[in-house]
Design a protein around this motif. Structure first.
Motif, PDB file in Angstrom:
ATOM      1  N   ASN A 171       1.090   3.596   1.936  1.00 16.07           N
ATOM      2  CA  ASN A 171       1.544   3.936   3.279  1.00 16.07           C
ATOM      3  C   ASN A 171       2.179   2.767   4.028  1.00 16.07           C
ATOM      4  N   ARG A 222       5.643   3.651   5.271  1.00 14.25           N
ATOM      5  CA  ARG A 222       5.735   4.910   6.009  1.00 14.25           C
ATOM      6  C   ARG A 222       5.804   4.633   7.508  1.00 14.25           C
ATOM      7  N   GLY A 280       4.897   4.604  11.003  1.00 18.87           N
ATOM      8  CA  GLY A 280       3.626   4.867  11.658  1.00 18.87           C
ATOM      9  C   GLY A 280       3.660   4.774  13.167  1.00 18.87           C
ATOM     10  N   ASP A 330       0.230   1.241   9.534  1.00 17.22           N
ATOM     11  CA  ASP A 330      -0.829   1.888  10.309  1.00 17.22           C
ATOM     12  C   ASP A 330      -0.321   2.567  11.578  1.00 17.22           C
ATOM     13  N   PRO A 354      -4.379   5.621  14.190  1.00 17.37           N
ATOM     14  CA  PRO A 354      -4.850   7.012  14.229  1.00 17.37           C
ATOM     15  C   PRO A 354      -5.935   7.259  15.264  1.00 17.37           C
ATOM     16  N   HIS A 358       0.866  -1.173   0.000  1.00 16.96           N
ATOM     17  CA  HIS A 358       0.000   0.000   0.000  1.00 16.96           C
ATOM     18  C   HIS A 358       0.908   1.230   0.000  1.00 16.96           C
ATOM     19  N   ASN A 371      -3.146  11.627  11.101  1.00 15.48           N
ATOM     20  CA  ASN A 371      -4.166  11.946  10.095  1.00 15.48           C
ATOM     21  C   ASN A 371      -4.058  11.079   8.843  1.00 15.48           C
ATOM     22  N   TRP A 372      -3.555   9.853   8.986  1.00 17.65           N
ATOM     23  CA  TRP A 372      -3.478   8.915   7.872  1.00 17.65           C
ATOM     24  C   TRP A 372      -3.594   7.499   8.411  1.00 17.65           C
ATOM     25  N   ASP A 373      -3.730   6.527   7.522  1.00 21.47           N
ATOM     26  CA  ASP A 373      -3.818   5.143   7.967  1.00 21.47           C
ATOM     27  C   ASP A 373      -3.231   4.223   6.912  1.00 21.47           C
ATOM     28  N   ALA A 374      -3.224   2.923   7.200  1.00 21.25           N
ATOM     29  CA  ALA A 374      -2.701   1.911   6.284  1.00 21.25           C
ATOM     30  C   ALA A 374      -3.289   0.571   6.675  1.00 21.25           C
TER      31      ALA A 374
END
Length: 332
Positions: A255, A258, A260, A292, A295, A253, A301-304
């Motif tokens: 994210n 990223r 987290g 993830d 959040p 994905h 302010n984002w998710d996965a």
């Protein structure tokens, strides 16, 4: 109950979730963890709670890549006030565990003990610890970390990272005490974590979470993850199969690669890595997760749809210029 599980079960029920007369406990377990789950169920009944349990293999084909709607409705009808997930970890099962936890914690407002990867060693080690001391140390570290602008981490194996933090995003003290509705934690405990604003540098990962730990265990040689602008940009390490598998995981994905989560382990009773990430992430040191950012808890302010942790133990940790850990030993 097997006598050897008595202390761990008592901590899980009384110290961690404060189960008491009138509670309705939902236990979701795998066949491989039925003896451990039974010890927790027995202790909950001794505390005066009603208990109902479900075996995963009876409700979904494994690996469980969905959270069945019929099972969700059954849980809603039971209306638990306390819940446990006690099972092994198979690839892809975050698709079961994540919506399950959302239902139990966010919608039903359970006090929830999350125990993926639980086994005999963890019941006799991390779950049998002094949870008063774990609570005290975790709170102390949380008080320092939650005010941090920048944290630097280094290990003798080569980790060198710098993380910065958004003051609007919350640090969570996973202190092993979940006594209020809607609180939850991964047992065994202690750590404090948040979603970082940025992460830069190199992580020499000694162990990798999700299903990687069960498959590969603690790594003889660390896998090196180069992180730039909070994203993994390169993975280097052996065996080749692990490196390729991790790269594929991080590519699922936009994210998934990223950063987290940034967390400091605070279970000072642990003396060695045991090859189970549920416990090893609590070892004094630092772990960073990619994917993830939880959040609903941290305020990110984002998710996965994925989440995989990498561990750097025995770390030096410097918070805004103040060294709070040296070689995995707290200086506070």
């Amino acid at each position: 109950m097997l006598p050897e599980y008595a202390r761990g079960a008592r901590n899980a029920v009384r110290a961690c979730l404060n189960v008491r007369d009138g509670d309705r406990v939902a236990m979701i377990k795998a066949r491989s963890t039925e003896e451990i789950a039974a010890a927790i169920e027995e202790e909950a009944e001794a505390a005066g709670a009603g208990v109902r349990s479900w075996v995963m293999e009876d409700i979904v084909e494994r690996p469980a890549r969905e959270f069945p709607r019929a099972f969700a409705e059954e849980l809603k009808r039971y209306r638990p006030t306390v819940s446990y997930y006690c099972g092994d970890v198979l690839a892809g099962e975050l698709a079961f565990r994540h919506p399950m936890r959302q239902l139990l914690v966010d919608e039903l407002r359970c006090r929830h003990g999350h125990m993926p990867g639980m086994n005999r060693r963890l019941m006799l080690d991390g779950m049998a610890g002094d949870y008063e001391e774990i609570y005290r140390i975790t709170r102390q570290v949380w008080e320092i970390a939650r005010q941090a602008s920048q944290i630097e981490v280094a290990t003798v194996l080569g980790t060198e990272i710098r993380a910065t933090f958004n003051p609007a995003w919350k640090w969570i003290p996973s202190d092993g005490r979940y006594w209020e509705p809607g609180q939850w934690g991964n047992l065994p405990e202690g750590e404090t974590f948040t979603a970082p604003w940025s992460v830069e540098g190199l992580i020499a990962a000694e162990e990798i979470g999700d299903y990687f730990t069960e498959k590969y265990g603690p790594l003889l040689k660390p896998v090196r993850l180069r992180v730039r602008d909070s994203r993994v940009v390169a993975v280097d390490g052996e065996p080749e199969a692990l490196r390729a598998e991790l790269e594929g995981y991080l590519a699922q994905h936009p994210n998934s690669a990223r950063a987290g989560e940034f967390a400091i382990g605070t279970n000072v009773g642990l003396t060695e890595l045991v090859g189970n990430f549920l416990q090893d992430e609590k070892f004094p040191g630092v772990h960073v997760a990619f994917g993830d950012p939880y959040p609903e808890e941290t305020g990110a302010n984002w998710d996965a749809p994925t989440h995989v942790d990498v561990l750097a133990s025995h770390a030096d940790v410097v918070v805004d210029g103040r060294k709070i850990m040296e070689g995995g030993r707290f200086l506070i």
